[in-house]
Design an enzyme around this catalytic site. Structure first.
Site: not given
Ligand code: NAD
Length: 516
Positions: A221, A273, A278, A295
């Protein structure tokens, strides 16, 4: 200084306490701008060609090897953040679609993929890697239009790394027994994989390549603001004749992701994310047999010692936070400078950010593209405001930004203490929080003073100092005299609230296997 109605919200803020909140810029083409230190010459526009792209008006779900409409009949818009123009409609998958995708993946796992020899699986992965290379330019342009990256980043960094990940894990497909000597590796089954918007294709490759090499099937997704390139990857999977159901791609909001992780027939969950989501996932899988890797966020510190080559260090800082708009989990968003070189570093930083070009992401001369979404821009503005209210000073070049689209200029805060939000939370924008230190011990203490622990950077002339400092930093990745360098052979992950498990390299295979 009162702000005039039509004035760029982020005009000269060098020591200006006006909170740069609204983004009500004048309409000027990208690159037509006044610099803080007087007019400078500008490059002529050098836009990457994009008129040959075939962006579909509607993107469907990719389930069991076919594109199909969503059960709900609902679609949401994907927009170009640099222009706010609607690009396409994206299918919104609900629990019914998730169920279809997981069942397709399960069938493909038991009937085809887990029975296939590693050598044969590897051939498919090589094929995907080569097709990605073949279409790299087109995919890079799409990534820059649908996401936020400058073409330089997507063309020179993301796409080569996407292909490299498929190549690398293709090589492991028939060597799993050698990877884990004396053990018998078995695939887990169906992997549910959820990715963010900041590296849309690269995160898809990070997830799919090791899972497939290990013999699992996948339901991926993508993030809701960056789904288009994932669906073009689905085209590539079809072209590679990957057996039906081995990879399924479902688009939608967080609720779609939630349905995926809660599905009973998903054995393994891989999430990249925010730390907030997480933590929700951690709770959701507690008490189940699902394997989980996370991650998450980061608040990396770059540490500049007095003996560092300052020009090289400042250039590394610039590429570590500004060339990626700060939209990267491992962005060097905190800068720790040893007191003796603080004035020199600040001067160089100020000069350098005033020369950065903000504008059309498809222009090859652009250094900083658009912010991914209105929501993200609002978050950035809110955090910058909180920094100003807590007494930090914001340094920004005088810029006129395009009226349409979501933009934020390269900026840095000085006078930052250890506890404010701008020193602790991910701003996820092109904003650096600069602090000072006197001794190496103080640098280590300040760098480690965060809930995160994903990455860090050390800049010094002394090799021994690099080893000493790196061993004490609570960060999964430490770069020395360079920053943000990636390689598929190298594991990636962090400490504390940054990660749970590792991705990349041999370590990245392990979460997709059970070892008998
Ligand atoms: P987010 O957590 O808002 O969303 C990430 C994904 O999770 C999206 O596809 C979203 O639709 C989905 N999601 C949202 N709520 C959910 C739920 N309740 N259950 C399951 N899935 C759900 O993050 P974002 O704003 O898209 O990305 C930015 C974040 O990602 C930042 O915090 C960044 O540091 C992190 N990130 C980490 C790494 C790493 O390798 N550590 C790499 C890239 C991004």
């Amino acid at each position: 200084m009162p702000r005039k109605k039509n004035q760029a919200a982020i005009t000269l803020v060098l020591r200006d306490q006006q909170p740069p909140l609204a983004v009500d810029h004048e309409t000027v083409p990208p690159h037509d701008r006044k610099l803080d230190f007087g007019e400078r010459w500008a490059y002529a526009p050098a836009p990457e060609q994009s008129d040959y792209l075939r962006i579909r008006p509607r993107y469907q779900l990719f389930i069991d090897g076919k594109f199909r409409p969503p059960h709900s009949g609902r679609y949401f818009d994907s927009i170009n953040p640099a222009t706010e123009a609607k690009l396409a409609e994206i299918a919104e998958a609900d629990a019914h679609d998730v169920d279809l995708a997981v069942k397709a993946a399960r069938r493909a796992h038991s009937r085809v993929w887990s029975r296939m020899s590693g050598r044969e699986r590897g051939k498919y992965l090589y094929r995907i890697a080569r097709l990605v290379q073949e279409k790299a330019r087109e995919l890079a342009v799409l990534e820059s239009i649908d996401g936020w990256k400058t073409i330089r980043e997507s063309r020179d960094i993301d796409l080569p790394l996407v292909a490299a990940h498929f190549f690398y894990y293709a090589g492991w497909s028939d060597k799993l027994r050698y990877a884990f000597p004396g053990r018998t590796p078995r695939s887990l089954g169906v992997a549910g994989q959820i990715i963010p918007w900041n590296f849309p294709l690269l995160m898809a490759a990070w997830k799919l390549a090791p899972a497939l090499a290990a013999g699992n099937t996948c339901v991926l997704k993508p993030a809701e603001t960056t789904s288009i390139t994932a669906m073009h990857l689905a085209d590539i999977l079809q072209e590679a004749e990957l057996p039906e159901g081995v990879v399924n791609i479902i688009t939608g909001p967080g609720l779609t992701g939630k349905a995926l992780i809660e599905h009973e027939e998903v054995e393994k969950i891989a999430f990249t994310g925010s730390t907030r989501v997480g933590k929700l996932l951690l709770k959701a899988v507690a008490g189940t047999k699902k394997k989980l890797t996370l991650e998450l966020g980061g608040k990396a510190a770059n540490i500049i010692f007095e003996d560092a080559p300052l020009d090289q260090a400042v250039e590394g800082i610039i590429s570590g936070i500004y060339f990626n708009q700060g939209h990267v989990c491992c962005a060097g968003s905190r800068l720790l400078v040893q007191e003796g070189v603080f004035p020199a570093v600040i001067r160089k930083l100020r000069d350098r950010i005033s020369a950065l070009r903000v504008g059309n992401p498809l222009d090859k001369n652009t250094d900083i593209g658009a912010i991914n979404s209105r929501v993200q821009l609002d978050k950035i503005c809110e955090l910058v405001d909180s920094g100003l209210q807590q007494g930090a000073e914001l340094v920004q070049p005088r810029l006129r930004l395009p009226k349409k689209g979501y933009w934020y200029p390269p900026s840095f805060f000085t006078g930052v203490t250890a506890s404010p939000r701008i020193a602790q939370e991910e701003i996820f924008g092109p904003i650096l929080s600069v602090m000072t230190f006197r001794t190496p011990e103080e640098a280590i203490e300040r760098a480690n003073n965060t809930h995160y622990g994903l990455s860090a950077g050390v800049w010094t002339d002394k090799g021994s100092k690099i080893f000493k400092i790196a061993s004490k930093l609570r960060a999964g990745v430490v770069w020395a005299n360079t920053y943000n360098k990636f390689d598929p052979t190298s594991p990636f992950g962090g400490y504390r609230e940054s990660s749970f498990g590792r991705e990349g390299g041999l370590h990245g295979l392990l979460p997709y296997l059970s070892l008998l």
